[in-house]
Enzyme design. Structure first.
Site, mmCIF file in Angstrom:
data_model
loop_
_atom_site.group_PDB
_atom_site.id
_atom_site.type_symbol
_atom_site.label_atom_id
_atom_site.label_comp_id
_atom_site.label_asym_id
_atom_site.label_seq_id
_atom_site.Cartn_x
_atom_site.Cartn_y
_atom_site.Cartn_z
ATOM 1 N N SER A 115 0.840 -1.188 0.000
ATOM 2 C CA SER A 115 0.000 0.000 0.000
ATOM 3 C C SER A 115 0.879 1.242 0.000
ATOM 4 C CB SER A 115 -0.904 0.003 1.227
ATOM 5 O OG SER A 115 -0.136 0.286 2.382
ATOM 6 N N LYS A 116 0.218 2.373 0.001
ATOM 7 C CA LYS A 116 0.972 3.636 -0.083
ATOM 8 C C LYS A 116 1.993 3.775 1.025
ATOM 9 C CE LYS A 116 -3.020 3.090 -0.780
ATOM 10 N NZ LYS A 116 -3.783 2.224 0.137
ATOM 11 N N ARG A 117 1.689 3.143 2.147
ATOM 12 C CA ARG A 117 2.627 3.202 3.259
ATOM 13 C C ARG A 117 4.019 2.728 2.852
ATOM 14 N NH1 ARG A 117 2.139 -0.398 6.836
ATOM 15 N NH2 ARG A 117 0.715 -1.775 5.754
ATOM 16 N N GLY B 19 5.528 3.254 0.103
ATOM 17 C CA GLY B 19 6.156 4.052 -0.938
ATOM 18 C C GLY B 19 5.250 4.122 -2.149
#
Length: 479
Positions: free
Chosen positions: A245-247, A249
């Site tokens: 996920s965006k976490r 990167g």
RNA sequence: GGUCCCAUCGUCUAGUGGCCUAGGACGUGGCCCUCUCAAGGCUGAAACACGGGUUCGAACCCCGUUGGGACCGCCA
């Protein structure tokens, strides 16, 4: 044999991310390998979260990657009428029923079930509500949902092309909602209807759908259709082994474009996440199509490793023609303000400059950055480099080199080497002692392609100008 | 919690019962090349989660344990 038809069916609630791109890629490869048809279908039944922007973004991503689809993009919102007809048919046949439980009631029951450790499953209380003629809910004027009546006994076999046989107990299956109270259909129902309608032969999708598969199989059967083949791809994980996920990167495909990745490199990296062909690392698209098979798809989830992607990209940059790179790097040069939007660079010259840089740049962004010292009018010295190399020790060498180069007509490797050698012999120094000061004079730093290559690309005028500037700079320090 | 899936170097993986003192790639250490930086070459460290079976023989087959993941929505 029946013609292979596959589809990639993203929901437009976000950009095309790397996981989706890999699913699309595997669909694409399977289709091409089998001379089949690859369909793009937008699953936008969630009207509150789907947006036009994301639909465009997904299409843009697919195009950038070169994953060309043969049919579509179809949109489910265009097909609501079709779904409603199918739902009505199931209700008439007693295979689905209206449910008057409210979302709030359901939520409460779920919490309770969670608390006492019961399976979070709809209890089926509205299954026979129409028969009992319980009028309580009608008085309250609730809009019912429609639920699909799952079989309560027996087992369902999912014969997966990647995982093999997976069995589910029907008693575990939920009477899932197929039509919301606002009259819109839900995912598990629309996929089935669409896949039937579009004559999909193989459903290739993420592992996260494996648990939905038995439910969908029952819908196929209720509708009286043949069940297609399934292939569930392992997930892509972040460094902490949870779903990417965006976490973790950048996950959006277009973010990789902006960072200067080549689409072929991204694809090559992605395909290797879960698929292997012996020890081969780099594959042309033709090879991928030729070799692709589910037999070589792994079952275990894979961690996304940005460092290997960088390496892959550097390999592709090295092996892409400088002419092509020249075209690709221009937007990055503009963004970096190395050139302005309307400036005219000689394409041939730019290519020759890239020739010297392509094995040093891992991304197009880096390439643009390296190109700056060839293109800019002025060099800026790195202070450390200047102190170390542009000083009294090198002053005479630079003056002499400048004099000597003024007599050289063409800046070929051979001519330059002759000029340098003469000075080295005069002063009894090695090439390094001369090359490093020149390098700083030319590029501002201590790292660059071979010095003769640099001068060759720079050309006589720029070289002489920069040598002059370096000489002046040393003189200024003295004063 | 329930269901389902998964398990080889830090990471991606090869391996489909003997070819395995487990191969490759990224990353990482060293060396070489060398005008710097790269690229390239050579080389080192680094893994079969654990426990039981089956078998003459198990990384490969079976069972269990442990660990990880996914799903369990009027999201897809």
């Amino acid at each position: 044999m029946e013609k292979v038809r596959v589809r990639f069916a993203p929901s437009p609630t976000g950009h095309l991310h790397v996981g989706g791109a890999r699913t699309a890629l595997f669909n694409y490869l399977f289709a091409r390998h089998n001379n089949g048809v690859f369909i793009l279908r937008i699953e936008d039944t969630d009207r509150t979260r789907s947006t036009e922007e994301y639909i465009e973004a997904i299409i843009e991503g697919m195009k950038w990657l070169g994953l060309e689809w043969d049919e579509g993009p179809f949109r489910q919102t265009d097909r609501f009428g079709i779904y409603r007809d199918y739902v009505e048919k199931l209700v008439r046949e007693g295979k689905a029923y209206r449910c008057y439980c409210s979302a709030e009631e359901l939520e409460e029951r779920r919490k309770l079930a969670m608390a006492i450790g019961k399976p979070l499953k709809y209890d089926g209380r509205c299954r026979n509500i129409e028969k009992i003629q319980d009028s309580r809910f009608r008085i309250q004027d609730r809009n019912p949902v429609v639920r699909f009546k799952m079989p309560q006994e027996g087992q369902t076999l999912v014969d997966d092309l990647i995982r093999g046989a997976v069995t589910f107990e029907n008693s575990q299956l939920d009477d899932l909602i197929i039509l919301r109270s606002d009259g819109t259909p839900t995912y598990n129902f629309t996929v089935v209807v669409d896949d039937v309608d579009m004559k999909i032969t193989h459903i290739i999708r993420g592992d996260d759908h494996l648990n939905n598969t038995p439910k969908q199989i029952h819908i196929y059967r209720a509708l009286g259709y043949e069940v297609p083949k399934f292939a569930h791809l392992p997930m892509i994980l972040g460094a902490d082994k949870t779903r990417l996920s965006k976490r973790h990167g950048a996950t959006s495909v277009m973010a990789y474009q902006e960072m200067g990745y080549l689409p072929e490199a991204l694809l090559n990296y992605l395909v290797k996440l879960g698929w292997a062909y012996g020890d081969q690392e780099i594959f042309s698209r033709e090879e991928l199509i030729k070799y692709f098979s589910f037999e070589n798809v792994g079952k275990a989830a894979a961690v996304f490793n940005p460092e290997k992607l960088v390496w892959m990209n550097s390999q592709y940059i090295m092996n892409t023609s400088s002419e092509k790179l020249a075209g690709l790097v221009i937007p990055f040069l503009i963004r970096d303000s190395v050139i302005s939007g309307d400036s005219e660079l000689d394409a041939g010259w730019l290519s020759s400059a890239i020739d010297t840089l392509k094995e040093r740049a891992k991304t197009l962004k880096e390439l643009a950055h390296l190109l700056r010292y060839y293109i800019a009018d002025e060099v800026e010295y790195d202070p450390k480099a200047r102190d170390k190399f542009l000083n009294e020790k090198s002053l005479d060498l630079l003056i002499e080199l400048k004099k000597s180069l003024e007599q050289v007509a063409v800046f070929s490797h051979g001519e330059l080497e002759i000029a340098f050698k003469a000075i080295m012999e005069n002063h009894g120094v090695k090439l390094g002692a001369l090359a490093q000061p020149v390098r700083v004079a030319m590029t501002g730093g201590t790292e660059s392609p071979g010095i003769f290559e640099v001068l060759g690309v720079m050309g006589k005028e720029k070289t002489l100008g920069r040598l002059e500037k370096a000489i002046k700079s040393i003189a200024d320090q003295r004063a």
